[in-house]
Motif scaffolding. Sequence first.
Motif, mmCIF file in Angstrom:
data_model
loop_
_atom_site.group_PDB
_atom_site.id
_atom_site.type_symbol
_atom_site.label_atom_id
_atom_site.label_comp_id
_atom_site.label_asym_id
_atom_site.label_seq_id
_atom_site.Cartn_x
_atom_site.Cartn_y
_atom_site.Cartn_z
ATOM 1 N N GLN A 173 50.266 16.933 26.203
ATOM 2 C CA GLN A 173 50.833 16.469 24.744
ATOM 3 C C GLN A 173 49.910 17.186 23.859
ATOM 4 O OE1 GLN A 173 51.028 11.980 24.556
ATOM 5 N NE2 GLN A 173 49.908 12.305 22.748
ATOM 6 N N GLN A 174 48.796 17.676 24.222
ATOM 7 C CA GLN A 174 47.774 18.060 23.252
ATOM 8 C C GLN A 174 48.203 19.075 22.229
ATOM 9 O OE1 GLN A 174 44.216 19.739 25.567
ATOM 10 N NE2 GLN A 174 43.338 20.971 23.626
ATOM 11 N N GLY A 175 47.780 18.984 21.112
ATOM 12 C CA GLY A 175 48.083 19.944 20.003
ATOM 13 C C GLY A 175 47.113 21.166 20.075
ATOM 14 N N GLU A 176 47.477 22.192 19.562
ATOM 15 C CA GLU A 176 46.771 23.443 19.650
ATOM 16 C C GLU A 176 46.769 23.735 18.066
ATOM 17 O OE1 GLU A 176 47.498 25.421 24.071
ATOM 18 O OE2 GLU A 176 47.521 26.621 22.265
ATOM 19 N N GLU A 177 45.594 23.766 17.502
ATOM 20 C CA GLU A 177 45.417 24.443 16.039
ATOM 21 C C GLU A 177 45.275 25.933 15.903
ATOM 22 O OE1 GLU A 177 43.363 21.966 17.606
ATOM 23 O OE2 GLU A 177 43.889 20.082 16.474
ATOM 24 N N ASP A 178 45.594 26.326 14.728
ATOM 25 C CA ASP A 178 45.253 27.631 14.528
ATOM 26 C C ASP A 178 45.385 28.019 13.068
ATOM 27 O OD1 ASP A 178 47.418 30.392 13.853
ATOM 28 O OD2 ASP A 178 45.627 30.696 15.149
ATOM 29 N N PRO A 179 44.539 28.820 12.603
ATOM 30 C CA PRO A 179 43.564 29.526 13.124
ATOM 31 C C PRO A 179 42.249 28.580 13.734
ATOM 32 C CG PRO A 179 42.986 29.794 10.981
ATOM 33 C CD PRO A 179 44.280 28.798 11.067
ATOM 34 N N GLN A 180 41.396 29.102 14.512
ATOM 35 C CA GLN A 180 40.104 28.325 14.859
ATOM 36 C C GLN A 180 39.236 28.251 13.747
ATOM 37 O OE1 GLN A 180 38.597 30.291 18.234
ATOM 38 N NE2 GLN A 180 39.336 28.899 19.450
ATOM 39 N N ALA A 181 39.296 29.222 12.708
ATOM 40 C CA ALA A 181 38.188 29.179 11.594
ATOM 41 C C ALA A 181 38.628 29.768 10.390
ATOM 42 C CB ALA A 181 36.915 29.765 11.964
ATOM 43 N N LEU A 182 38.519 29.085 9.323
ATOM 44 C CA LEU A 182 39.195 29.709 8.224
ATOM 45 C C LEU A 182 38.110 29.523 7.193
ATOM 46 C CD1 LEU A 182 41.758 30.532 6.658
ATOM 47 C CD2 LEU A 182 42.359 27.924 6.477
ATOM 48 N N SER A 183 38.052 30.465 6.392
ATOM 49 C CA SER A 183 37.036 30.544 5.000
ATOM 50 C C SER A 183 37.686 30.924 3.852
ATOM 51 C CB SER A 183 35.927 31.561 5.412
ATOM 52 O OG SER A 183 34.825 31.425 4.569
ATOM 53 N N ILE A 184 37.617 30.219 2.808
ATOM 54 C CA ILE A 184 38.205 30.521 1.489
ATOM 55 C C ILE A 184 37.444 30.119 0.451
ATOM 56 C CG2 ILE A 184 40.727 30.114 2.487
ATOM 57 C CD1 ILE A 184 40.573 27.191 1.429
ATOM 58 N N GLN A 185 37.819 30.517 -0.679
ATOM 59 C CA GLN A 185 37.061 30.038 -1.857
ATOM 60 C C GLN A 185 37.678 29.082 -2.613
ATOM 61 O OE1 GLN A 185 34.612 33.003 -1.546
ATOM 62 N NE2 GLN A 185 34.454 31.689 -3.541
ATOM 63 N N GLU A 186 36.593 28.251 -3.189
ATOM 64 C CA GLU A 186 37.266 27.131 -4.028
ATOM 65 C C GLU A 186 38.385 27.379 -4.952
ATOM 66 O OE1 GLU A 186 33.920 25.255 -6.009
ATOM 67 O OE2 GLU A 186 34.593 23.111 -5.317
ATOM 68 N N GLY A 187 39.362 26.538 -4.814
ATOM 69 C CA GLY A 187 40.530 26.605 -5.824
ATOM 70 C C GLY A 187 41.676 27.070 -5.096
ATOM 71 N N GLU A 188 41.260 27.735 -3.930
ATOM 72 C CA GLU A 188 42.462 28.468 -3.270
ATOM 73 C C GLU A 188 43.003 27.400 -2.223
ATOM 74 O OE1 GLU A 188 40.783 33.157 -2.450
ATOM 75 O OE2 GLU A 188 40.519 31.687 -0.863
ATOM 76 N N ASN A 189 44.156 27.985 -1.643
ATOM 77 C CA ASN A 189 45.169 27.015 -0.460
ATOM 78 C C ASN A 189 44.621 27.205 0.638
ATOM 79 O OD1 ASN A 189 46.181 25.845 -3.005
ATOM 80 N ND2 ASN A 189 47.975 27.032 -2.604
ATOM 81 N N ALA A 190 44.462 26.185 1.577
ATOM 82 C CA ALA A 190 44.364 26.637 2.983
ATOM 83 C C ALA A 190 45.428 25.804 3.639
ATOM 84 C CB ALA A 190 43.005 25.656 3.181
ATOM 85 N N THR A 191 45.732 26.686 4.615
ATOM 86 C CA THR A 191 47.011 26.340 5.708
ATOM 87 C C THR A 191 46.479 26.424 7.072
ATOM 88 O OG1 THR A 191 48.805 27.142 4.083
ATOM 89 C CG2 THR A 191 49.310 26.917 6.364
#
Lengths: 110, 114
Positions: free
Chosen positions: A2-20
């Motif tokens: 049942q476990q979910g797997e998240e992707d990506p493992q790590a994400l780095s963005i600038q303030e104001g940008e969108n994160a998915t």
Amino acid sequence: SQQGEEDPQALSIQEGENATMNCSYKTSINNLQWYRQNSGRGLVHLILIRSNEREKHSGRLRVTLDTSKKSSSLLITASRAADTASYFCAPSGNTGKLIFGQGTTLQVKP
Amino acid sequence: DARVTQTPRHKVTEMGQEVTMRCQPILGHNTVFWYRQTMMQGLELLAYFRNRAPLDDSGMPKDRFSAEMPDATLATLKIQPSEPRDSAVYFCASGPGQKNTEAFFGQGTRLTVV
């Protein structure tokens, strides 16, 4: 599992940008939940989307669910430094158990 | 301000000692989860209760771990005897629903076994 797997493992963005962030799972579900964890703290529930829903909004958060692909995405719009945290998805089936994956670590740079 | 309360927040103990971690669920919540978090393994579900009855403790090492709910306001997780590999942060969470509920987490107990 049942476990979910998240992707990506790590994400780095600038303030104001969108994160998915994305989540994939393997079993049938009743709902799927997203949580945030700040360093050294407990998880905080963000949003729950039921299996018969395709999209849900909460403030700057937008969650989609595609049960045919067994996947979900979490979009954070106009990100802020305070959004820096780890994000987890938890698919929930008939048992009601919440099993978390390794999460996505999001860093929002000021 | 309703919240899940875990005690102690930090515990350092010697190998072989018994450790008891306590959790006070949010009043009225009938679902309780116990998790263990480490860098290597991430968040592992140890036990899951509904209406004080254990529904699933398959994630818990049976030889040394035990989880109980003596009453609706208290959940306990015991380790006897403790080992260095038990060092982790242990989280309790409670939920208001009968099933498919969201979970409200406590701040965790950071356990160090030396």
